[in-house]
Design a protein around this motif. Structure first.
Motif, PDB file in Angstrom:
ATOM      1  N   LEU A  13       7.159 -10.225  -5.619  1.00  0.00           N
ATOM      2  CA  LEU A  13       6.857  -8.808  -5.589  1.00  0.00           C
ATOM      3  C   LEU A  13       8.041  -7.954  -6.067  1.00  0.00           C
ATOM      4  O   LEU A  13       7.756  -7.126  -6.728  1.00  0.00           O
ATOM      5  CB  LEU A  13       6.497  -8.543  -4.182  1.00  0.00           C
ATOM      6  N   PHE A  14       9.269  -8.694  -5.722  1.00  0.00           N
ATOM      7  CA  PHE A  14      10.304  -8.052  -6.210  1.00  0.00           C
ATOM      8  C   PHE A  14      10.494  -7.980  -7.723  1.00  0.00           C
ATOM      9  O   PHE A  14      10.894  -7.185  -8.486  1.00  0.00           O
ATOM     10  CB  PHE A  14      11.623  -8.739  -5.652  1.00  0.00           C
ATOM     11  N   MET A  32       7.349   4.313  -8.352  1.00  0.00           N
ATOM     12  CA  MET A  32       6.233   3.351  -7.698  1.00  0.00           C
ATOM     13  C   MET A  32       6.687   1.883  -7.828  1.00  0.00           C
ATOM     14  O   MET A  32       6.688   1.232  -6.546  1.00  0.00           O
ATOM     15  CB  MET A  32       5.048   3.512  -8.208  1.00  0.00           C
ATOM     16  N   GLU A  35       9.370   1.465  -5.127  1.00  0.00           N
ATOM     17  CA  GLU A  35       8.490   1.197  -3.723  1.00  0.00           C
ATOM     18  C   GLU A  35       8.284  -0.340  -3.679  1.00  0.00           C
ATOM     19  O   GLU A  35       8.264  -0.865  -2.660  1.00  0.00           O
ATOM     20  CB  GLU A  35       7.291   1.968  -3.648  1.00  0.00           C
ATOM     21  N   LEU A  36       7.720  -0.926  -4.702  1.00  0.00           N
ATOM     22  CA  LEU A  36       7.425  -2.326  -4.505  1.00  0.00           C
ATOM     23  C   LEU A  36       8.829  -3.214  -4.369  1.00  0.00           C
ATOM     24  O   LEU A  36       8.531  -4.125  -3.525  1.00  0.00           O
ATOM     25  CB  LEU A  36       6.677  -2.819  -6.010  1.00  0.00           C
ATOM     26  N   LEU A  38      11.419  -2.134  -2.685  1.00  0.00           N
ATOM     27  CA  LEU A  38      11.680  -2.132  -1.309  1.00  0.00           C
ATOM     28  C   LEU A  38      10.677  -3.007  -0.389  1.00  0.00           C
ATOM     29  O   LEU A  38      11.070  -3.329   0.764  1.00  0.00           O
ATOM     30  CB  LEU A  38      11.671  -0.458  -0.914  1.00  0.00           C
ATOM     31  N   ASN A  39       9.337  -2.905  -0.701  1.00  0.00           N
ATOM     32  CA  ASN A  39       8.597  -3.571   0.404  1.00  0.00           C
ATOM     33  C   ASN A  39       8.931  -5.253   0.415  1.00  0.00           C
ATOM     34  O   ASN A  39       8.761  -5.647   1.157  1.00  0.00           O
ATOM     35  CB  ASN A  39       7.097  -3.436  -0.436  1.00  0.00           C
TER      36      ASN A  39
ATOM     37  N   LEU B  18       0.311  -9.154  -3.968  1.00  0.00           N
ATOM     38  CA  LEU B  18       0.479  -9.428  -5.506  1.00  0.00           C
ATOM     39  C   LEU B  18      -0.554  -8.547  -6.689  1.00  0.00           C
ATOM     40  O   LEU B  18      -0.013  -8.051  -7.692  1.00  0.00           O
ATOM     41  CB  LEU B  18       0.629 -11.077  -5.820  1.00  0.00           C
ATOM     42  N   VAL B  24       0.149  -1.967 -10.056  1.00  0.00           N
ATOM     43  CA  VAL B  24       0.830  -1.011 -10.171  1.00  0.00           C
ATOM     44  C   VAL B  24       1.735  -1.044 -11.597  1.00  0.00           C
ATOM     45  O   VAL B  24       1.775  -0.084 -12.433  1.00  0.00           O
ATOM     46  CB  VAL B  24       1.949  -0.956  -9.270  1.00  0.00           C
ATOM     47  N   LEU B  37      -1.103   0.495  -5.342  1.00  0.00           N
ATOM     48  CA  LEU B  37       0.088   0.508  -4.508  1.00  0.00           C
ATOM     49  C   LEU B  37      -0.445   0.631  -3.106  1.00  0.00           C
ATOM     50  O   LEU B  37       0.451   0.096  -2.098  1.00  0.00           O
ATOM     51  CB  LEU B  37       0.735   1.892  -4.684  1.00  0.00           C
ATOM     52  N   PHE B  41       0.660  -1.905  -0.307  1.00  0.00           N
ATOM     53  CA  PHE B  41       1.029  -1.709   1.102  1.00  0.00           C
ATOM     54  C   PHE B  41       0.275  -2.073   2.292  1.00  0.00           C
ATOM     55  O   PHE B  41       0.946  -2.712   3.294  1.00  0.00           O
ATOM     56  CB  PHE B  41       1.147  -0.294   1.133  1.00  0.00           C
ATOM     57  N   TYR B  64       3.910   4.566   4.454  1.00  0.00           N
ATOM     58  CA  TYR B  64       3.791   4.283   3.110  1.00  0.00           C
ATOM     59  C   TYR B  64       2.166   4.824   2.690  1.00  0.00           C
ATOM     60  O   TYR B  64       2.246   5.480   1.745  1.00  0.00           O
ATOM     61  CB  TYR B  64       4.053   2.688   2.885  1.00  0.00           C
ATOM     62  N   PHE B  72       3.032  10.824  -4.035  1.00  0.00           N
ATOM     63  CA  PHE B  72       2.672  10.223  -5.471  1.00  0.00           C
ATOM     64  C   PHE B  72       1.843  10.824  -5.783  1.00  0.00           C
ATOM     65  O   PHE B  72       1.516  11.505  -7.142  1.00  0.00           O
ATOM     66  CB  PHE B  72       2.623   8.892  -5.491  1.00  0.00           C
TER      67      PHE B  72
END
Lengths: 99, 196
Positions: A13-14, A32, A35-36, A38-39, B18, B24, B37, B41, B64, B72
């Motif tokens: 994901l990072f 956005m 945000e991914l 950080l998640n 994923l 995204v 997104l 989440f 989130y 957003f």
């Protein structure tokens, strides 16, 4: 379940988020992707916290969420400001600092 | 068998996380990307629940999935979906391949760290990453929220206060930044005239 599996998922994901930050030119999409990232960090924090048997990881993830909220607020305000000044949210056009 | 259920939950929610992440970065339409997104989440929230972080899963969905994604979408709508979408001109020709290389190398780095330190790395040494992840409540006698609150207001109270100040500053800063007053006075740079 191994701790490895959570860390691997977070790594994927990072990297998806890093790719998004590097390739997107739309300022909102860049945020956005952040945000991914950080998640992904939050997944790691919670996994390590659960592994250690300590709520410290969860508390840290809570702080990350709060900081992310602040970051999105200011970041979107900046994107709005760039749009107001330049009629475009293409981040590669905001290049006044480029030497 | 609880272990099988854990693996199934992990696989499904991981696929959602994923898939949402890929959505995204691959969707051209910003609105679709924002919806991806949300999916991502929610997947993360399920992962949190599977790790017994119930309060964090709740916060994940509310803050989130609720507040941030709505922010957003609000900005995307404010700027105009078509206008946000028009950013499609080809950038530096090397940027995309370089980004792919960077992402893959970062991933390889993380994976290398994971598997070299895990079981089978050095002889007999099993680092934390190769251990079983804990799937039981940290303390079954107390609810998760109570544990979090106790930790937050005892060990981390300074950080808590600092976060409060940070949020205040961020709110004020966002308002000051986008205040319309004096917008006419702002220098509008012509796109072609960069310094140097």
């Amino acid at each position: 379940m191994l701790l490895n599996q959570f860390l691997g998922l977070a790594a994927i994901l990072f990297c998806i988020g890093v790719y998004g930050v590097l390739t997107r030119r739309n300022g909102v999409m860049v945020l956005m992707s952040i945000e991914l990232i950080l998640n992904a960090v939050n997944i790691n924090l919670v996994a390590f916290g659960a592994y250690q048997g300590d709520v410290g990881g969860q508390v840290f993830a809570l702080f990350v969420i709060a900081v992310a909220a602040a970051e999105v607020g200011v970041g979107l305000a900046i994107v709005l400001l760039i749009y107001r000044n330049r009629r475009s949210i293409d981040v590669s056009e905001a290049d006044l600092l480029q030497g | 068998m609880g272990n099988v259920a854990e693996v199934i939950v992990f696989l499904i929610s991981g696929a959602i996380v994923l898939g949402g992440g890929l959505g995204v970065i691959l969707n051209r339409n910003p609105v679709h990307a924002a919806l991806s997104l949300i999916a991502s989440f929610f997947g993360v929230a399920v992962l949190f629940i599977s790790q017994e972080a119930h309060f964090l899963a709740f916060v994940q969905v509310v803050v989130y999935g609720g507040a941030i994604v709505v922010l957003f979408l609000f900005v995307i709508m404010l700027l105009g979906v078509d206008r946000a979408e028009q950013v499609r001109v080809e950038q530096l020709s090397m940027q995309r391949p370089l980004a792919i290389v960077t992402g893959v190398m970062l991933f390889g780095l993380a994976m290398g760290g994971l598997f070299l330190s895990g079981p089978g790395g050095e002889e007999g040494a099993v680092a934390a990453t190769g251990q079983q992840s804990a799937m039981v409540p940290i303390d079954e006698t107390e609810p998760n929220v109570r544990q979090l609150g106790l930790d937050l207001f005892t060990r981390n109270v300074l950080a808590f206060e600092a976060t409060a100040i940070l949020l205040t500053i961020a709110t004020v800063g966002a308002v000051v930044l986008v205040r319309n007053e004096g917008a006419e006075d702002l220098v509008v740079d012509e796109p072609g005239t960069s310094i140097g």
